[in-house]
Design a protein around this motif. Structure first.
Motif, short mmCIF file in Angstrom:
data_model
loop_
_atom_site.label_atom_id
_atom_site.label_comp_id
_atom_site.label_asym_id
_atom_site.label_seq_id
_atom_site.Cartn_x
_atom_site.Cartn_y
_atom_site.Cartn_z
N UNK A 83 7.68 9.73 14.08
CA UNK A 83 6.73 9.67 12.98
C UNK A 83 6.21 8.25 12.78
N UNK A 84 7.12 7.28 12.89
CA UNK A 84 6.70 5.89 12.75
C UNK A 84 5.80 5.47 13.90
N UNK A 85 6.12 5.91 15.11
CA UNK A 85 5.26 5.58 16.26
C UNK A 85 3.88 6.20 16.11
N UNK A 86 3.82 7.43 15.59
CA UNK A 86 2.52 8.08 15.38
C UNK A 86 1.70 7.33 14.34
N UNK B 174 5.91 -1.25 10.39
CA UNK B 174 5.46 -1.04 11.77
C UNK B 174 3.94 -1.00 11.84
N UNK B 175 3.30 -0.37 10.85
CA UNK B 175 1.84 -0.35 10.83
C UNK B 175 1.27 -1.75 10.65
N UNK B 176 1.95 -2.58 9.87
CA UNK B 176 1.48 -3.96 9.69
C UNK B 176 1.51 -4.76 10.98
N UNK B 177 2.59 -4.61 11.75
CA UNK B 177 2.66 -5.32 13.03
C UNK B 177 1.63 -4.76 14.01
N UNK C 243 9.62 1.20 5.99
CA UNK C 243 9.83 0.69 7.35
C UNK C 243 8.67 1.09 8.25
N UNK C 244 8.16 2.31 8.08
CA UNK C 244 6.99 2.73 8.86
C UNK C 244 5.77 1.90 8.49
N UNK D 119 0.83 -1.21 0.00
CA UNK D 119 0.00 0.00 0.00
C UNK D 119 0.87 1.26 0.00
N UNK D 120 1.91 1.25 0.82
CA UNK D 120 2.81 2.40 0.88
C UNK D 120 3.49 2.63 -0.47
N UNK D 121 3.98 1.56 -1.09
CA UNK D 121 4.66 1.70 -2.38
C UNK D 121 3.72 2.20 -3.46
#
Length: 217
Positions: A163-166, A131-134, A127-128, A102-104
């Motif tokens: 940003x990744x945590x958000x 993290x959203x997938x997990x 990478x973010x 989805x990101x790509x």
């Protein structure tokens, strides 16, 4: 210990047991066949969990077929059918792969052209997405961020941590808005003794400080 009482003892029970078993087999085989056909005829890059492929992509290897629309369709339909067939498979790897696809695909849009032109930033966005997938699989935003840092990447920019945590927290919020369907609960909360909130915070803080002290030794 084997419980002999669970086995059917009469002929009527034998027939009912065999009938239920045949219904289960006839229900599972078509879904499993559809999952296999998605991999064979739609996209062979959708086979497997997807985490090794994402580790390779985040390490700098260019593999566009793994992030294509065909792979997305095959991965989603194949995962649904495999779960419907009762196969013993995990959802973490496929969720990570699906979020990365989805990101790509969003980066291919003209609106995000500047992000697509920056390879380093693109890697961090993927990478973010991992993290959203997990986070969408287990309901653990911080765990998803740590997963993206430790498992899928060889280097990680500290400035992108928040940003990744958000993003992971926002993903969990959206899932909770839809009822939290699909989250695999690792632990079941059982409350035996009701403690007041300040006391629980104090106990948690002391336990965290103790673990930090042990780590520093």
């Amino acid at each position: 210990m084997l419980d002999l009482a669970s086995f059917p003892t009469s002929s009527a029970e034998d027939k009912a047991w065999y009938f239920n078993y045949m219904v289960w087999v006839l229900w599972s085989i078509p879904f499993a066949a559809v999952a296999v056909c998605m991999v064979i005829f739609v996209s062979s890059y959708s086979a497997g969990s997807g985490i090794p492929e994402m580790k390779s992509i985040l390490s700098g290897i260019v593999a566009p077929p793994y992030l294509s629309i065909d792979t997305l369709v095959a991965k989603e339909v194949g995962l649904l059918c495999a779960l419907a067939a009762g196969l013993s498979i995990g959802k973490v790897g496929p969720y990570v792969h699906i979020c990365a696809i989805f990101c790509a695909q969003l980066l291919e849009m003209p609106l995000f052209g500047k992000l697509q032109a920056n390879p380093s930033l693109k890697i961090q966005l993927l990478a973010a997405a991992c993290a959203a997938g997990v986070s969408s699989s287990f309901g653990t935003p911080i765990g998803g961020v740590l997963f993206s840092m430790e498992v899928t990447t060889t280097y990680y920019l500290v400035e992108n941590f928040w940003q990744t945590a958000a993003l992971a927290c926002w993903t969990l919020l959206l899932i909770n808005m839809w009822g939290g369907l699909g989250i695999l609960r690792l632990f079941t909360k059982v409350t035996r003794y009701a403690l007041c909130f300040p006391l629980r915070v104090l106990i948690t803080a002391v336990a965290g400080a103790y673990c930090f002290f042990l780590q520093s030794l």
